[in-house]
Design a protein around this motif. Structure first.
Motif, PDB file in Angstrom:
ATOM      1  N   SER A 140     -43.117 -61.859 -64.720  1.00  0.00           N
ATOM      2  CA  SER A 140     -43.611 -62.427 -64.001  1.00  0.00           C
ATOM      3  C   SER A 140     -43.639 -62.101 -62.252  1.00  0.00           C
ATOM      4  N   CYS A 141     -43.147 -61.284 -61.794  1.00  0.00           N
ATOM      5  CA  CYS A 141     -43.001 -61.580 -60.232  1.00  0.00           C
ATOM      6  C   CYS A 141     -43.091 -60.004 -60.113  1.00  0.00           C
ATOM      7  N   ALA A 142     -42.853 -59.648 -60.385  1.00  0.00           N
ATOM      8  CA  ALA A 142     -43.246 -57.630 -59.915  1.00  0.00           C
ATOM      9  C   ALA A 142     -43.942 -57.332 -58.495  1.00  0.00           C
ATOM     10  N   TYR A 143     -45.578 -57.820 -59.224  1.00  0.00           N
ATOM     11  CA  TYR A 143     -46.445 -57.972 -58.090  1.00  0.00           C
ATOM     12  C   TYR A 143     -45.546 -58.633 -56.382  1.00  0.00           C
ATOM     13  N   LEU A 144     -45.203 -60.093 -56.864  1.00  0.00           N
ATOM     14  CA  LEU A 144     -44.581 -60.598 -55.878  1.00  0.00           C
ATOM     15  C   LEU A 144     -43.876 -59.865 -54.830  1.00  0.00           C
ATOM     16  N   ILE A 145     -42.443 -59.024 -56.033  1.00  0.00           N
ATOM     17  CA  ILE A 145     -41.221 -58.886 -55.181  1.00  0.00           C
ATOM     18  C   ILE A 145     -41.741 -57.269 -54.550  1.00  0.00           C
ATOM     19  N   LYS A 146     -42.729 -56.479 -55.222  1.00  0.00           N
ATOM     20  CA  LYS A 146     -43.724 -55.438 -54.181  1.00  0.00           C
ATOM     21  C   LYS A 146     -44.014 -55.976 -53.286  1.00  0.00           C
ATOM     22  N   ASP A 147     -44.546 -57.274 -53.017  1.00  0.00           N
ATOM     23  CA  ASP A 147     -45.403 -57.364 -52.087  1.00  0.00           C
ATOM     24  C   ASP A 147     -44.232 -58.094 -50.481  1.00  0.00           C
ATOM     25  N   ILE A 148     -43.689 -58.705 -51.247  1.00  0.00           N
ATOM     26  CA  ILE A 148     -42.480 -59.518 -50.439  1.00  0.00           C
ATOM     27  C   ILE A 148     -41.463 -57.430 -49.682  1.00  0.00           C
ATOM     28  N   THR A 149     -41.003 -57.281 -50.230  1.00  0.00           N
ATOM     29  CA  THR A 149     -40.406 -55.836 -49.747  1.00  0.00           C
ATOM     30  C   THR A 149     -41.487 -54.957 -48.749  1.00  0.00           C
ATOM     31  N   ASP A 150     -42.958 -55.231 -49.363  1.00  0.00           N
ATOM     32  CA  ASP A 150     -43.668 -53.821 -48.237  1.00  0.00           C
ATOM     33  C   ASP A 150     -43.937 -54.679 -47.560  1.00  0.00           C
ATOM     34  N   GLN A 151     -43.289 -56.197 -47.168  1.00  0.00           N
ATOM     35  CA  GLN A 151     -43.925 -56.965 -45.844  1.00  0.00           C
ATOM     36  C   GLN A 151     -42.595 -56.985 -44.937  1.00  0.00           C
ATOM     37  N   GLY A 152     -41.221 -56.302 -45.366  1.00  0.00           N
ATOM     38  CA  GLY A 152     -39.802 -55.972 -44.689  1.00  0.00           C
ATOM     39  C   GLY A 152     -39.420 -57.144 -45.370  1.00  0.00           C
ATOM     40  N   GLY A 153     -39.164 -57.905 -46.358  1.00  0.00           N
ATOM     41  CA  GLY A 153     -38.253 -59.118 -46.296  1.00  0.00           C
ATOM     42  C   GLY A 153     -37.580 -58.527 -47.875  1.00  0.00           C
ATOM     43  N   GLN A 154     -36.352 -59.487 -48.266  1.00  0.00           N
ATOM     44  CA  GLN A 154     -35.543 -59.085 -49.125  1.00  0.00           C
ATOM     45  C   GLN A 154     -35.775 -59.631 -50.355  1.00  0.00           C
ATOM     46  N   ALA A 155     -35.413 -59.435 -51.919  1.00  0.00           N
ATOM     47  CA  ALA A 155     -35.597 -60.331 -52.604  1.00  0.00           C
ATOM     48  C   ALA A 155     -33.976 -60.036 -53.259  1.00  0.00           C
ATOM     49  N   VAL A 156     -33.844 -60.850 -53.993  1.00  0.00           N
ATOM     50  CA  VAL A 156     -32.671 -61.389 -54.237  1.00  0.00           C
ATOM     51  C   VAL A 156     -32.792 -61.998 -55.846  1.00  0.00           C
ATOM     52  N   LEU A 157     -32.057 -61.460 -56.894  1.00  0.00           N
ATOM     53  CA  LEU A 157     -31.903 -62.001 -58.460  1.00  0.00           C
ATOM     54  C   LEU A 157     -30.458 -62.796 -59.290  1.00  0.00           C
ATOM     55  N   LEU A 158     -30.970 -63.919 -59.608  1.00  0.00           N
ATOM     56  CA  LEU A 158     -29.604 -64.580 -60.398  1.00  0.00           C
ATOM     57  C   LEU A 158     -30.492 -64.740 -61.547  1.00  0.00           C
ATOM     58  N   THR A 159     -29.410 -64.517 -62.270  1.00  0.00           N
ATOM     59  CA  THR A 159     -29.650 -64.490 -64.261  1.00  0.00           C
ATOM     60  C   THR A 159     -28.496 -65.195 -64.741  1.00  0.00           C
ATOM     61  N   ALA A 160     -28.806 -66.490 -65.087  1.00  0.00           N
ATOM     62  CA  ALA A 160     -28.230 -67.368 -65.601  1.00  0.00           C
ATOM     63  C   ALA A 160     -27.439 -67.038 -67.075  1.00  0.00           C
TER      64      ALA A 160
END
Length: 240
Positions: free
Chosen positions: A20-40
């Motif tokens: 669901s989010c691969a493009y979004l995560i790449k977009d975030i890191t391209d902007q210098g942001g950080q992506a973190v993930l929690l799975t239950a």
């Protein structure tokens, strides 16, 4: 100085982030942001694809490795798994689950949260439990750093995209494809959704779509959002 914003992805199983989010995560890191993930969960109740039969514990270990590989491809900086039981989240202690989510968001001072919509996208009960748990944390004020909450909205060819954030996969498909391939045990499910993973992006997977459902500091917007970080207040601005 502008804060380095953090987006937290809260999901039920390994591979939810890549579907669901691969493009979004790449977009975030391209902007210098950080992506973190929690799975239950560790995804131990899933099928094994072409890998053949294996015990749930061996599958859990395999899916741990797959998630680590996919996270490296996507640029996710931190992954945490709660091991609450794949397919059993409805029986998990809701207060514990909410506290784990709140602790994760507070540890990383997450600015943005992305999770499942009310139907869990697929109707999976684990997904729906996560949806409600995240809502309880955000709307209950248990993660005060969070400024925006988004839900996935499935489908690239939605007829009405007003009010939705659409992330274009142009130039990002190869990363999504490689992250999907990392989830080797789930390849039957992946191919059922995406078809054979070739080098070319199919038109129906050109976009990932998200709905902004909550803002801590709502403001009138004159145009659609271009990023989950649009309109965020930096740490310094929040303290003035």
């Amino acid at each position: 100085m502008r804060k380095n914003f953090t987006a937290a992805f809260i999901y039920a199983h390994p591979d939810d982030e890549t579907f669901s989010c691969a493009y979004l995560i790449k977009d975030i890191t391209d902007q210098g942001g950080q992506a973190v993930l929690l799975t239950a969960t560790r995804g131990e109740a899933g099928k094994t694809g072409r890998l053949g039969e294996m015990s749930r514990e061996k599958l859990a270990t395999k899916r741990d490795q797959e998630l680590e590989q996919a996270a490296n491809v996507l640029g996710i900086s931190t992954v945490k798994q709660l091991d609450l039981g794949d397919g059993k989240l409805k029986d998990a202690d809701p207060e514990r689950l909410q506290q784990e989510i709140a602790d994760f968001l507070n540890l990383h001072q997450a600015d943005v949260v992305v999770t499942f919509p009310e139907d869990g996208i697929s109707g999976h009960q684990d997904h729906i439990v996560i949806h409600h748990a995240v809502n309880s944390v955000i709307y209950g004020g248990k993660a005060p750093s969070v400024q925006k909450l988004y839900y996935n909205r499935f489908g690239s060819l939605l007829s009405d995209t007003s009010g939705l954030l659409r992330i274009n996969g142009e130039g990002k498909w190869d990363i999504k494809r490689r992250a999907l391939e990392a989830h080797e045990s789930q390849m039957f499910s992946i191919e059922r959704v995406f078809g054979p993973l070739g080098p070319d992006m199919l038109p129906q997977y050109r976009f990932e779509t998200f709905e902004l459902v909550w803002e801590r500091y709502p403001a009138a917007k004159s145009m659609p959002e271009n990023s989950v970080f649009d309109g965020l207040e930096s740490g310094e601005e929040l303290n003035t």
